[in-house]
Design an enzyme around this catalytic site. Structure first.
Site, short mmCIF file in Angstrom:
data_model
loop_
_atom_site.label_atom_id
_atom_site.label_comp_id
_atom_site.label_asym_id
_atom_site.label_seq_id
_atom_site.Cartn_x
_atom_site.Cartn_y
_atom_site.Cartn_z
CG HIS A 250 5.61 -4.04 -17.09
ND1 HIS A 250 6.10 -3.21 -18.05
CD2 HIS A 250 4.25 -3.92 -17.17
CE1 HIS A 250 5.11 -2.60 -18.68
NE2 HIS A 250 3.97 -3.01 -18.18
CD GLU B 243 1.26 -1.15 -20.24
OE1 GLU B 243 0.84 -0.27 -20.98
OE2 GLU B 243 2.47 -1.29 -19.96
CG ASP C 240 9.13 -2.37 -16.66
OD1 ASP C 240 8.84 -3.16 -17.57
OD2 ASP C 240 8.32 -1.57 -16.18
#
Lengths: 608, 608
Positions: A305, A371, A251
């Site tokens: 990420h 995201e 991440d």
């Protein structure tokens, strides 16, 4: 006077038996499906709590409870701990292939170790009772890696012969046989009142899972988890018949995956030089999981990420890394996204994918895709210029197109890494999968969509209606990191409150779809599109110190939902759940306690 | 091109040093009180994260931070792991007494073990650097058990001589010396960039706690906790300078305390014959705690919270045991209270107290006294008859008088058990301590009141105003069992949500009292009445599998509040808290992770 009399009674117990009997004053009697605690009466063929539980509930202490035929004799036969044999043969009565044979030996060892955990002391292991012969037949003795469409079904028979108890497990593939051994071991317990190892007699079970994809995802990037703790998680999964470990390896926070093509990624991106997963680590986890009927699905989350680990790759490969104020560029610090307009990105991605495919040999690959923040991309002059020079504007729709370009180029690299073969890809729900958008960018033959919004989100119905296969990780029931203190500020974390096992248990994919107006009757295509569910542990506030308690026993609640998909509510499962939790603890998994032990010993006296 | 250049750079790192250096690419530089991550530059006298943290924060990584004078040289000196000596002498330069000497040796061993936890591998232990001479002077070399009024203060000096580093700890009693060693070990770390064991030079600390009573309570009755897990809890307490372990030994659910006078209690009342605390277990815990500067306060909760274990004692000794529907007779199943009108109750209580006093030798005793349910007593015809024959009615006031009778008779038995000497008694807030009631029944010379209502409860002001000493366990900040799934039903448990460490840290007894209108200025009697606070772990939903994570690091947040009582908010303590959490984990305590490790490595980049 009463006091004196009872004291004498106690002393008389002491005279009767060995160390266990000396201090036993209670026994349990099965009454109306519940084990009831009573003063010990040795004239009554007494049973201890575990033995009573084995015979008393409709589904014994089985977890998950079998879905097909379940005939349980409800009679216990003592067996000799030192006289248990397990043999495995193929469908044509030959020896198992070397590969499956290796796995079978591991499954047999696990079975044997599970029995050993029943005893607190070595001296307890009974050497009287009949011998136990376990015969396992695996028709397809070659398949060793689980894939979509694998047959996990098994049949289990237990019967009593003159001198021995015979248990027979028959399955098509190794996976079913392994499940059968898990079930068999759950039908054996140690009775601490009679000091005997007992097995349920006259058993006839036909079993198979309701959903093919039964998964946990662990995020090893926000915090690091040792290989030992990952293997412990896999132990709990195997004990609960889950079949997929989704490994969110990297991440923006850290890059613990040691790539052989680009070792700089973990050199720069691991929290410390020790907190990495070497190729040997990965291989050992993948093989450990396979031997337990579990596939490992690796995730390389992109284009968002990312961040730590990419520092060496040049200034325009990643953008908005650790940008502040973070709220403008990502959902939590540190921010960071790949630059889809930079060719080096795809070169490095290709190397990462190549290394991952070589180690994981996955049948499904997870490309993340959650995201993505357009504000991050907009903050990069290079990206803004590229958009302009490619006749794209600055609206969200324009950036969706950029994302689409990224996804298609990255997928090409995935296929290359997979030897030129197409492979099912999982993506998280996102802007790209939003209502009215998903089929514009993604192909339902390739993409499986993992739902992490609420279970009542209308997009779920649209995904099914547009023919996408789905995996449920609806955060309102399956995000196991919810409910703790905040780390972004004071108070509690974003998805609080804590999700109790009851809610996890009741999180039925079919019910959610029905409530959304989707017909999921047996035989419909819609029903086939629901692969299953996955409980998530995002690790901002957990590391290996408490990973066991976050997952267990709640992950087991999901496991029964996905294996058995029972019509009944959690209330009917409560005492089996408590028994399974004890089993997990005995096997070295630090599962959370759900209730006072008193409730376990006094069924029906604690409210439901 | 950039990529290639950087690769060469990486390879050149590899050529420079040993195994640790090979894979280090980062260093940390202290800038404006924060450690900032930067590319490793060996020309710059680089430091790793731990070494940077040691010098960078105003209070180093000390937890709890010292309250008096704190002068820290902010220069690190390398020391030789193999050349550390610790000597202890009394105030008159003689050897320590045998008793305190034993404890001192344990404290020195703990110190040494703590240093060992700094290394992941044995090969890391540096044998270069100066030697470290630790000289500990304990003026009163005889006192070994902590009591109210004990002196826990210490002074710590660290200075550099030609060939050695000299650390000097001076205290009045053993407790202070032990605290000093904890502080000293927190000023030493392993720098994984320079591969050296480093100590802070030029230190001058004068330290003592703000509150004398700094406590945890563990309930070992709802669920059982092994002696090992209790000792692990005590380890965490010692590392955080807490000084009291309150042992809620028994409850209605189980009776694990093995009484020598009435062994039937645990025979009937323990969950299993193995889940008991034998006299040897208790002695070993009490001694283990004492050697770590911690008193053990035993609780025998009465007249409510009894049930299991009393079955042998006759039909009218306890009443409403496991009565249903439980809601009419108690706060959670199983119900049960002692019958205050039955003389046998006091006889048995006398035996229990006698056994407890012999083992614990307490300086404070806890008599529980919470959640007495008059509905339970009213359900007993014997009690109702007794009330009538003693000219008492059936109102709550009448039953308060019955409770008062119980409390006075029971206290007489406590004094007997204490060799005829009075002893401070702790009671939980209850009807008996309610507004307008408390001084009617209880004497403020004997009774210390433990507050478990909210911190804004007006009764707290009344207790102080009436001269009662108080301990804060206000559930809104100090009940560490809050925030998990319900066990009485679905949803979440009664005191949800989960309490984050920030709230625990900010739970200031003086502030709560000021907000309630009590003047607690220095020198006031009111201020002296506040003994401190205690975090509670009620164990309906926790056992030894997750006890570490429930207590830690939140209990350490309370520890700093009670030791240092800082004016600043939790934000100033955040990075020290993260460092202390890592320290606890290194010492074998499975403390919860609070944030991504990234935040620990990037101070100030995660929001506060």
């Amino acid at each position: 006077m009463t006091l004196l009399l009872l004291l004498l009674l106690v002393v008389s117990f002491s005279a009767t038996g060995n160390w266990a009997q000396e201090s036993q004053v209670w026994m349990w009697v099965c009454q109306e499906g519940k084990c009831v605690k009573q003063p010990l009466d040795r004239d009554m063929t007494p049973q201890g709590l575990q033995a009573c539980k084995l015979v008393c509930d409709t589904y014994s202490t089985l977890w998950p409870r079998p879905r097909g035929k379940v005939e349980l004799g409800r009679i216990l036969a003592p067996i000799n701990y030192n006289s248990i044999t397990i043999t495995g043969t193929s469908g044509d009565h030959r020896a198992l292939s070397k590969n499956v044979g290796q796995f079978f030996n591991i499954a047999a060892d696990t079975f044997s170790n599970q029995l050993t955990t029943l005893f607190k002391k070595r001296e307890q292991r009974p050497s009287d009772g009949k011998s136990l012969q376990v015969r396992v037949t695996i028709r397809d003795s070659y398949t060793r890696a689980l894939k979509i469409g694998s047959d996990e079904s098994y049949e289990l028979y237990i019967s009593e012969a003159d001198t021995e108890i015979q248990a027979s497990i028959i399955s098509t593939e190794f996976f079913g046989a392994r499940h059968g051994l898990e079930t068999l071991h759950q039908l054996i317990t140690f009775d601490d009142v009679t000091d005997s190892l007992v097995i349920m007699r006259d058993v006839n079970i036909t079993d198979s899972p309701a959903f093919p994809f039964r998964s946990l995802v662990l995020d090893t990037a926000r915090n690091y988890f040792s290989v030992a703790s990952i293997k412990r998680t896999i132990d709990g999964m195997a004990a609960s018949k889950l079949n997929t470990f989704h490994w969110h390896l990297t991440d923006s926070h850290s890059f613990p995956f040691q790539s052989q093509t680009y070792p700089q990624l973990s050199l720069y991106g691991a929290y410390t030089p020790q907190q990495i997963y070497t190729p040997q680590d990965i291989l050992s986890v993948v093989e450990y999981a396979r031997a337990r009927g579990i596939r490992v699905v690796p995730e390389f989350d992109a284009p968002a990420h990312v961040g730590e680990g990419w520092q060496w790759a040049g200034p325009n490969v990643t953008v908005c890394v650790n940008a502040q104020p973070w709220i403008n560029y990502c959902v939590e610090p540190p921010c960071g996204q790949l630059n889809p307009t930079n060719d080096t990105v795809y070169e490095i991605l290709g190397g990462i994918y190549h290394d991952m495919f070589a180690l994981f040999e996955p049948d499904i690959f997870h490309m993340g895709g959650d995201e993505v923040n357009f504000g991050c991309w907009r903050s990069s002059p290079e990206i803004v210029n590229w958009m302009t020079s490619h006749h794209l504007g600055q609206t969200d729709d324009d950036y969706l197109q950029l994302w689409d370009i990224f996804q298609k180029r990255a997928y090409t690299k995935v296929v290359e890494a997979n030897g030129g073969k197409e492979i099912p890809i999982v993506l998280w729900t996102s802007h790209l999968t939003a209502q009215g958008t998903v089929d514009k960018y993604l192909d339902n033959k390739t993409y499986i969509i993992q739902i992490w919004t609420k279970g009542s989100d209308k997009v779920i119905a649209e995904l099914i209606n547009k023919g996408f296969r789905v995996i449920f990780s609806n955060y309102d029931a399956l995000y196991f990191d919810c409910g703790f203190g905040a780390w972004i500020s004071e108070g509690n974390n974003w998805c609080s409150p804590y999700i109790g096992w009851q809610k996890v248990y009741m999180n039925n994919p079919y019910t959610m779809l029905t409530d959304l107006g989707v017909d999921i009757s047996p035989g419909t295509e819609a029903r086939e599109l629901v692969l299953g569910a996955e409980a998530a542990l995002w690790s901002e506030q957990v590391d290996e110190s408490s990973v066991d308690g976050r997952f267990w026993p709640r992950a087991a609640a999901m496991a029964e939902r996905l294996w058995s998909n029972p019509d009944e509510g959690w209330q009917k499962a409560e005492y089996r759940m408590l028994a399974h939790r004890e089993r997990l603890v005995r096997q070295g998994i630090q599962a959370e306690a759900l209730e006072p032990q008193w409730c376990y010993q006094n069924e029906g006296s604690c409210p439901e």
